[in-house]
Scaffold this active site. Structure first.
Site, short mmCIF file in Angstrom:
data_model
loop_
_atom_site.label_atom_id
_atom_site.label_comp_id
_atom_site.label_asym_id
_atom_site.label_seq_id
_atom_site.Cartn_x
_atom_site.Cartn_y
_atom_site.Cartn_z
N TYR A 151 3.12 2.01 2.78
CA TYR A 151 2.18 1.88 1.67
C TYR A 151 1.44 0.56 1.81
CZ TYR A 151 0.47 1.75 -3.16
OH TYR A 151 -0.32 1.70 -4.29
N ASP B 257 1.85 -5.85 6.94
CA ASP B 257 1.74 -5.85 5.49
C ASP B 257 3.07 -6.37 4.95
OD1 ASP B 257 1.83 -5.26 2.79
OD2 ASP B 257 0.59 -3.46 3.01
N LYS C 202 3.19 -10.03 -4.22
CA LYS C 202 4.47 -10.13 -4.92
C LYS C 202 5.00 -11.57 -5.00
CE LYS C 202 5.42 -5.25 -4.30
NZ LYS C 202 5.26 -4.56 -5.56
N1 HOZ Z 1 3.61 -1.10 -5.89
C1 HOZ Z 1 4.87 -1.13 -6.55
C2 HOZ Z 1 5.91 -0.49 -5.77
N2 HOZ Z 1 6.09 -0.93 -4.45
C3 HOZ Z 1 4.85 -0.54 -7.92
C4 HOZ Z 1 4.18 -1.42 -8.87
C5 HOZ Z 1 4.34 -1.03 -10.34
O1 HOZ Z 1 4.41 0.13 -10.66
O2 HOZ Z 1 4.38 -1.93 -11.15
#
Ligand code: HOZ
Length: 431
Positions: free
Chosen positions: A149, A244, A272
């Site tokens: 992802y 990534d 993050k």
């Molecule tokens: N992109 C997040 C998971 N890898 C989820 C982010 C969210 O739903 O806050």
């Protein structure tokens, strides 16, 4: 033991209201609990290792805002730095000294980064890195791995993990065939497949993109030598290698997965942890490649809130606390939890895999280790849902998806981790 869950009238009431005005009641799909069942908890407060929901129920939190909160919720230094910055103004849309200091920290720690551009989200970081790679190489094609992802930019939403995997969606409607026509998808950890795609398209490939440890289809580390192969293929064919590291950056080590595996990419996307729980992400690479970005070069990328001073202050404060001993403590906590859970499942005869890279780990209910997206899709997600429900009822908040990583923070204690293992024992005993 943490208090058992009381009736969730407030979360339920809020969810009903939310569904009227927000699609699915949530602002990001995996939050909706659709794959584990039940009502998403509407949270009102986080403190250290714990969160409190609208019903006043406290949980030991293993989501950590999906990764950013490596120091735990509302860490004094992070909140203090953000507050101090906020008092001086929430946003300028002009450069600040704070950004320079954060950029210097990133450059010092992350292999392959000589210059860095800040964005507001991981999606923007990956999207910018891909555009830059195409602009710098003059080539169109990108190679990505199934189940990885890279945010929700159109060209990258092909065989994507995260919420797409959680909800079992096909590739998203709204993404045109044209948008993904130059996206080549290959299975993760499949040497022959990635060699074949380069043999066929090598001179057209701008970038080979991967999560160096896949962590949006559950956690699926690279097979031995696989990242080295990617490095070698990209170099040989004149393509750029993009790691990534939105999930792994500053999580698995100070220098992320590139440091752990000793493989240096050409481009890195970060998110993050770098933002300390605020909307901040970044991408970077060599000065030569980054020079293609506007205003130095012609590849356009921009953002009103990019390098936001409050987010930058929080991210900088967080990174400054992440020294070698912090990672040793974090890894030891993860080890304690992983081995405890492993024993619980083994003693109960439940087939489970607990793949990990340092403190980044997940649970797959499967007989065999998972090495790719096909394997991840075949795991017993119903069993994960049962684990999630049982743990939530006992006050332990796991990610509401079998395909997301479980996060410990430096605010968790060994005793708390042990209580989570004991809660899992109770849950599994009921199966
Ligand atoms: N992109 C997040 C998971 N890898 C989820 C982010 C969210 O739903 O806050």
């Amino acid at each position: 033991m943490i208090d058992p869950t009381p009736p969730t009238a407030s979360s339920e009431a809020l969810y009903e209201r939310a569904k009227q005005v927000i699609p699915g009641g949530v602002n990001s799909p995996v939050r909706a609990f659709s794959s584990v069942g039940g009502t998403p908890r509407f949270l009102i407060e986080g403190n250290g290792s714990r969160v409190t929901d609208a019903d006043g129920q406290r949980y030991l939190d293993y989501v950590g805002s999906w990764g950013p909160l490596i120091l735990g919720h509302a860490h004094r230094d992070v909140i203090g730095a953000a507050n101090e910055a906020l008092q001086r103004g929430s946003s300028f849309g002009a450069p600040t000294g704070r950004e320079v200091a954060l950029a210097e920290l990133i450059v010092e720690r992350v292999p392959g980064i000589e210059q860095v551009r800040m964005t507001s989200s991981g999606t923007e970081a990956a999207m910018g890195a891909i555009r830059l790679a195409r602009g710098a190489t003059g080539r169109d094609k990108i190679v990505k791995f199934a189940g990885h992802y890279h945010g929700h930019a159109d060209a990258l939403l092909a065989a994507a993990g995260s919420g797409v995997a959680t909800l079992g969606l096909p590739d998203s409607p709204g993404v045109t065939a044209g948008a993904t026509a130059d996206t080549l998808v290959v299975p993760w950890n499949d040497r022959e497949a990635v060699e074949a795609v380069f043999a066929e398209h090598g001179s057209d490939i701008a970038v080979l993109a991967c999560e160096p440890v896949a962590a949006n289809m559950g956690v699926v580390p690279p097979a031995e030598g696989f990242l080295e192969l990617l490095r070698e293929l990209a170099t040989r064919h004149g393509a750029l290698l993009l790691f990534d590291e939105v999930m792994t950056g500053f999580r698995v080590a100070r220098g992320g997965a590139a440091e752990v595996y000793g493989v240096t990419p050409d481009l890195v996307a970060l998110g993050k942890v770098v933002g300390g729980g605020f909307p901040l992400a970044a991408f970077g690479g060599s000065a030569e490649v980054m020079a293609h970005l506007a205003p130095e070069g012609p590849v356009y990328q921009a953002g009103t809130l990019s390098g936001n001073p409050v987010a930058v202050a929080a991210g900088t404060a967080q990174l400054r606390l992440l020294d070698a001993s912090a990672y040793d403590r974090l890894d030891a906590l993860a080890e304690r939890l992983i081995s405890g859970l492993g024993e619980v499942f083994a003693e109960a005869g439940v087939a489970a895999q607990l793949p990990r890279c340092r403190s980044l780990f997940g649970v797959f209910f499967a007989e065999e280790p998972v090495v790719d997206y096909a394997g991840a899709k075949a795991v017993d997600t119903g069993r994960y849902a049962a684990l999630h429900r049982g743990m939530l009822a006992r006050g332990h908040y796991l990610p509401p998806s079998a395909y997301e990583a479980i996060f410990v923070s430096l605010a968790h204690t060994a005793a708390e981790v042990d209580s989570t293992v004991e809660a899992a024992r109770e849950v599994v005993a009921e199966w």
